[in-house]
Motif scaffolding. Structure first.
Motif, PDB file in Angstrom:
ATOM      1  N   THR A  28      33.746  35.506  49.870  1.00 17.68           N
ATOM      2  CA  THR A  28      34.662  34.693  49.068  1.00 17.68           C
ATOM      3  C   THR A  28      35.002  35.484  47.818  1.00 17.68           C
ATOM      4  N   PHE A  29      36.094  36.219  47.900  1.00 20.26           N
ATOM      5  CA  PHE A  29      36.430  37.227  46.881  1.00 20.26           C
ATOM      6  C   PHE A  29      36.429  36.654  45.481  1.00 20.26           C
ATOM      7  N   ASP A  30      36.981  35.476  45.294  1.00 16.59           N
ATOM      8  CA  ASP A  30      37.135  34.944  43.933  1.00 16.59           C
ATOM      9  C   ASP A  30      35.856  34.325  43.375  1.00 16.59           C
ATOM     10  N   SER A  31      34.737  34.536  44.048  1.00 15.24           N
ATOM     11  CA  SER A  31      33.457  34.062  43.524  1.00 15.24           C
ATOM     12  C   SER A  31      32.698  35.129  42.753  1.00 15.24           C
ATOM     13  N   TYR A  32      33.158  36.384  42.864  1.00 15.28           N
ATOM     14  CA  TYR A  32      32.341  37.492  42.398  1.00 15.28           C
ATOM     15  C   TYR A  32      33.024  38.373  41.367  1.00 15.28           C
ATOM     16  N   ALA A  33      32.205  38.875  40.444  1.00 16.14           N
ATOM     17  CA  ALA A  33      32.682  39.930  39.570  1.00 16.14           C
ATOM     18  C   ALA A  33      32.866  41.204  40.397  1.00 16.14           C
ATOM     19  N   MET A  34      33.822  42.020  39.963  1.00 16.48           N
ATOM     20  CA  MET A  34      34.123  43.269  40.644  1.00 16.48           C
ATOM     21  C   MET A  34      34.051  44.415  39.645  1.00 16.48           C
ATOM     22  N   GLY A  35      33.723  45.592  40.151  1.00 16.56           N
ATOM     23  CA  GLY A  35      33.629  46.739  39.262  1.00 16.56           C
ATOM     24  C   GLY A  35      34.215  47.997  39.857  1.00 16.56           C
ATOM     25  N   TRP A  36      34.638  48.889  38.981  1.00 17.58           N
ATOM     26  CA  TRP A  36      35.033  50.240  39.339  1.00 17.58           C
ATOM     27  C   TRP A  36      34.002  51.209  38.761  1.00 17.58           C
ATOM     28  N   ILE A  51      35.307  43.302  35.922  1.00 19.29           N
ATOM     29  CA  ILE A  51      36.201  42.168  35.724  1.00 19.29           C
ATOM     30  C   ILE A  51      35.539  40.935  36.306  1.00 19.29           C
ATOM     31  N   ASN A  52      35.568  39.826  35.570  1.00 18.41           N
ATOM     32  CA  ASN A  52      34.910  38.621  36.062  1.00 18.41           C
ATOM     33  C   ASN A  52      35.727  37.975  37.172  1.00 18.41           C
ATOM     34  N   TRP A  53      35.195  36.912  37.747  1.00 19.05           N
ATOM     35  CA  TRP A  53      35.782  36.329  38.949  1.00 19.05           C
ATOM     36  C   TRP A  53      37.218  35.872  38.738  1.00 19.05           C
ATOM     37  N   TYR A  54      37.532  35.444  37.519  1.00 17.56           N
ATOM     38  CA  TYR A  54      38.856  34.902  37.251  1.00 17.56           C
ATOM     39  C   TYR A  54      39.809  35.941  36.685  1.00 17.56           C
ATOM     40  N   GLY A  55      39.254  37.049  36.244  1.00 20.39           N
ATOM     41  CA  GLY A  55      40.087  38.072  35.626  1.00 20.39           C
ATOM     42  C   GLY A  55      40.281  37.876  34.138  1.00 20.39           C
ATOM     43  N   SER A  56      39.538  36.951  33.544  1.00 19.26           N
ATOM     44  CA  SER A  56      39.731  36.633  32.128  1.00 19.26           C
ATOM     45  C   SER A  56      38.872  37.497  31.203  1.00 19.26           C
ATOM     46  N   SER A  71      42.653  44.953  37.056  1.00 25.06           N
ATOM     47  CA  SER A  71      43.156  43.613  37.327  1.00 25.06           C
ATOM     48  C   SER A  71      42.753  43.216  38.744  1.00 25.06           C
ATOM     49  N   ARG A  72      42.922  41.950  39.036  1.00 22.21           N
ATOM     50  CA  ARG A  72      42.598  41.477  40.381  1.00 22.21           C
ATOM     51  C   ARG A  72      43.596  40.418  40.816  1.00 22.21           C
ATOM     52  N   ASP A  73      43.816  40.365  42.121  1.00 20.35           N
ATOM     53  CA  ASP A  73      44.661  39.352  42.737  1.00 20.35           C
ATOM     54  C   ASP A  73      43.785  38.624  43.736  1.00 20.35           C
ATOM     55  N   ASN A  74      43.271  37.496  43.339  1.00 22.61           N
ATOM     56  CA  ASN A  74      42.338  36.780  44.211  1.00 22.61           C
ATOM     57  C   ASN A  74      43.003  36.254  45.477  1.00 22.61           C
ATOM     58  N   ALA A  75      44.285  35.973  45.403  1.00 16.90           N
ATOM     59  CA  ALA A  75      44.997  35.493  46.599  1.00 16.90           C
ATOM     60  C   ALA A  75      45.082  36.585  47.668  1.00 16.90           C
ATOM     61  N   GLN A  76      45.062  37.844  47.223  1.00 13.08           N
ATOM     62  CA  GLN A  76      45.156  38.973  48.140  1.00 13.08           C
ATOM     63  C   GLN A  76      43.818  39.688  48.340  1.00 13.08           C
ATOM     64  N   GLY A 103      29.570  35.878  39.284  1.00 14.18           N
ATOM     65  CA  GLY A 103      30.998  36.022  39.063  1.00 14.18           C
ATOM     66  C   GLY A 103      31.327  36.562  37.686  1.00 14.18           C
ATOM     67  N   TYR A 104      30.295  36.928  36.921  1.00 17.21           N
ATOM     68  CA  TYR A 104      30.495  37.289  35.525  1.00 17.21           C
ATOM     69  C   TYR A 104      30.028  38.703  35.235  1.00 17.21           C
ATOM     70  N   CYS A 105      30.664  39.285  34.218  1.00 22.02           N
ATOM     71  CA  CYS A 105      30.243  40.576  33.680  1.00 22.02           C
ATOM     72  C   CYS A 105      29.415  40.320  32.435  1.00 22.02           C
ATOM     73  N   SER A 106      28.472  41.199  32.164  1.00 17.04           N
ATOM     74  CA  SER A 106      27.655  41.074  30.973  1.00 17.04           C
ATOM     75  C   SER A 106      27.710  42.383  30.207  1.00 17.04           C
ATOM     76  N   GLY A 107      27.022  42.407  29.086  1.00 17.98           N
ATOM     77  CA  GLY A 107      27.022  43.636  28.295  1.00 17.98           C
ATOM     78  C   GLY A 107      26.421  44.803  29.036  1.00 17.98           C
ATOM     79  N   SER A 108      25.491  44.534  29.951  1.00 19.57           N
ATOM     80  CA  SER A 108      24.864  45.600  30.740  1.00 19.57           C
ATOM     81  C   SER A 108      25.415  45.587  32.160  1.00 19.57           C
ATOM     82  N   TRP A 109      26.719  45.441  32.278  1.00 20.39           N
ATOM     83  CA  TRP A 109      27.328  45.220  33.591  1.00 20.39           C
ATOM     84  C   TRP A 109      27.122  46.380  34.542  1.00 20.39           C
TER      85      TRP A 109
END
Length: 130
Positions: A28-36, A51-56, A71-76, A103-109
């Protein structure tokens, strides 16, 4: 089965731009934080952005701030990395990662993604010529 696939790498001259994309399936892509992340030859892997689950909320490594945009496109089910003003020191294999525990990023992400249980792609090579 979770699959994470990066694309968009290539050879570019210094000062140029590239856009990387990462698609993730089987989750479920929009449940998770993503990283590069990136790893240059002979160097340790380093975090580029989270980037957190919502992109905010987005964190960037100091070395790419002001030049890279995540950035992220959760629909895609797709994560992006827009890279501008590229430098030869940006040359590396670039990896996309899913933070399966949150789904969140932290300071030690960056350290959080290195924990067991997260998902990683195979990487895409970016080479910047001087």
């Amino acid at each position: 089965q979770v699959q994470v696939v990066e694309s968009g790498g290539g050879l570019v001259q210094a000062g140029g731009s590239l856009i990387l994309a990462c698609t993730a399936s089987g989750l479920t892509f929009d449940s998770y934080a993503m990283g590069w992340f990136r790893q240059a030859p002979g160097k340790e892997r380093e975090g580029v952005s989270c980037i957190n689950w919502y992109g905010s909320t987005i964190y960037y490594a100091d070395s790419v701030k002001g030049r890279f945009t995540t950035s992220r496109d959760n629909a895609q089910n797709t994560l992006y990395l827009q890279m501008n003003s590229l430098k030869p020191e940006d040359t590396a294999m670039y990896y996309c990662a899913v933070r399966a525990a949150s789904g969140y990023c932290s300071g030690s992400w960056a350290n959080a993604f290195e924990e067991r249980g997260n998902y990683w792609g195979q990487g895409t090579q970016v080479t910047v010529s001087s």
